[in-house]
Design a protein around this motif. Structure first.
Motif, PDB file in Angstrom:
ATOM      1  N   PHE A  41      57.049  -0.846  22.767  1.00 39.68           N
ATOM      2  CA  PHE A  41      58.377  -1.310  22.361  1.00 39.68           C
ATOM      3  C   PHE A  41      58.204  -2.288  21.207  1.00 39.68           C
ATOM      4  O   PHE A  41      57.421  -3.228  21.295  1.00 39.68           O
ATOM      5  CB  PHE A  41      59.108  -1.980  23.527  1.00 39.68           C
ATOM      6  CG  PHE A  41      59.645  -1.001  24.530  1.00 39.68           C
ATOM      7  CD1 PHE A  41      60.960  -0.578  24.476  1.00 39.68           C
ATOM      8  CD2 PHE A  41      58.817  -0.474  25.512  1.00 39.68           C
ATOM      9  CE1 PHE A  41      61.444   0.347  25.390  1.00 39.68           C
ATOM     10  CE2 PHE A  41      59.284   0.446  26.433  1.00 39.68           C
ATOM     11  CZ  PHE A  41      60.600   0.860  26.376  1.00 39.68           C
ATOM     12  N   GLY A  42      58.929  -2.042  20.130  1.00 38.26           N
ATOM     13  CA  GLY A  42      58.865  -2.916  18.964  1.00 38.26           C
ATOM     14  C   GLY A  42      59.817  -4.082  19.131  1.00 38.26           C
ATOM     15  O   GLY A  42      59.595  -4.968  19.940  1.00 38.26           O
ATOM     16  N   ARG A  43      60.911  -4.018  18.413  1.00 43.26           N
ATOM     17  CA  ARG A  43      61.892  -5.102  18.473  1.00 43.26           C
ATOM     18  C   ARG A  43      63.055  -4.695  19.362  1.00 43.26           C
ATOM     19  O   ARG A  43      63.541  -3.572  19.304  1.00 43.26           O
ATOM     20  CB  ARG A  43      62.377  -5.447  17.082  1.00 43.26           C
ATOM     21  CG  ARG A  43      61.260  -6.017  16.238  1.00 43.26           C
ATOM     22  CD  ARG A  43      61.778  -6.523  14.934  1.00 43.26           C
ATOM     23  NE  ARG A  43      60.650  -7.008  14.161  1.00 43.26           N
ATOM     24  CZ  ARG A  43      60.757  -7.801  13.132  1.00 43.26           C
ATOM     25  NH1 ARG A  43      61.943  -8.193  12.724  1.00 43.26           N
ATOM     26  NH2 ARG A  43      59.687  -8.202  12.487  1.00 43.26           N
ATOM     27  N   ILE A  44      63.500  -5.665  20.152  1.00 45.32           N
ATOM     28  CA  ILE A  44      64.651  -5.470  21.032  1.00 45.32           C
ATOM     29  C   ILE A  44      65.659  -6.562  20.719  1.00 45.32           C
ATOM     30  O   ILE A  44      65.314  -7.753  20.753  1.00 45.32           O
ATOM     31  CB  ILE A  44      64.242  -5.544  22.516  1.00 45.32           C
ATOM     32  CG1 ILE A  44      63.244  -4.428  22.851  1.00 45.32           C
ATOM     33  CG2 ILE A  44      65.479  -5.466  23.416  1.00 45.32           C
ATOM     34  CD1 ILE A  44      62.653  -4.522  24.247  1.00 45.32           C
ATOM     35  N   ALA A  45      66.876  -6.159  20.404  1.00 46.20           N
ATOM     36  CA  ALA A  45      67.956  -7.118  20.161  1.00 46.20           C
ATOM     37  C   ALA A  45      69.066  -6.860  21.178  1.00 46.20           C
ATOM     38  O   ALA A  45      69.485  -5.720  21.377  1.00 46.20           O
ATOM     39  CB  ALA A  45      68.511  -6.976  18.749  1.00 46.20           C
ATOM     40  N   VAL A  46      69.508  -7.924  21.811  1.00 44.06           N
ATOM     41  CA  VAL A  46      70.636  -7.851  22.737  1.00 44.06           C
ATOM     42  C   VAL A  46      71.753  -8.702  22.156  1.00 44.06           C
ATOM     43  O   VAL A  46      71.554  -9.885  21.862  1.00 44.06           O
ATOM     44  CB  VAL A  46      70.242  -8.353  24.144  1.00 44.06           C
ATOM     45  CG1 VAL A  46      71.459  -8.400  25.053  1.00 44.06           C
ATOM     46  CG2 VAL A  46      69.138  -7.481  24.736  1.00 44.06           C
TER      47      VAL A  46
END
Length: 124
Positions: free
Chosen positions: A76-81
């Motif tokens: 998993f690279g970048r996760i934005a919530v």
């Protein structure tokens, strides 16, 4: 209600509003399993709006289906919530702390465009 947003094939971009259903969880897991089979790294943009319910039917099956993803966290690279509710942002920050090594950020709705740009900028 789940809505998939247009995004590159290696980026899950979704908006979840009002309630999370079993079908929503299935759709997101189907997407993740497919993309993890095709790409070395996947990125996630998740926006929640006024969540007020989580359908519990089949939740145990969804948890069992999600557990193998822990072996693939490095992919998993970048996760934005992006969340309009403080409790969702708080849970997301806790999750972020539990997932070291993943680029994970939590945003308020006023910073939605910044969040999406950050995830999409993760391309090699």
């Amino acid at each position: 209600m789940l809505t998939f947003l247009d995004s590159p094939e290696d980026t899950l971009a979704v908006v979840v509003a009002d309630r999370v259903t079993s079908a929503d969880l299935d759709a997101m897991m189907d997407w993740l399993e497919d993309r993890l089979a095709r790409f070395d790294t996947v990125h996630v943009f998740a926006e929640t709006r006024a969540l007020d319910a989580l359908e519990l039917a089949g939740l145990g099956d969804h948890i069992a289906r999600a557990l193998p993803l822990f072996r693939q966290l490095r992919r998993f690279g970048r996760i934005a919530v992006v969340a309009d509710q403080a409790w969702v942002r708080g849970l997301s920050r806790t999750e972020s702390a539990l997932l070291p090594g993943i680029g994970y950020r939590v945003f308020e709705p006023s910073r939605r465009d910044e969040a999406l740009a950050w995830v999409l900028g993760a391309r090699d």
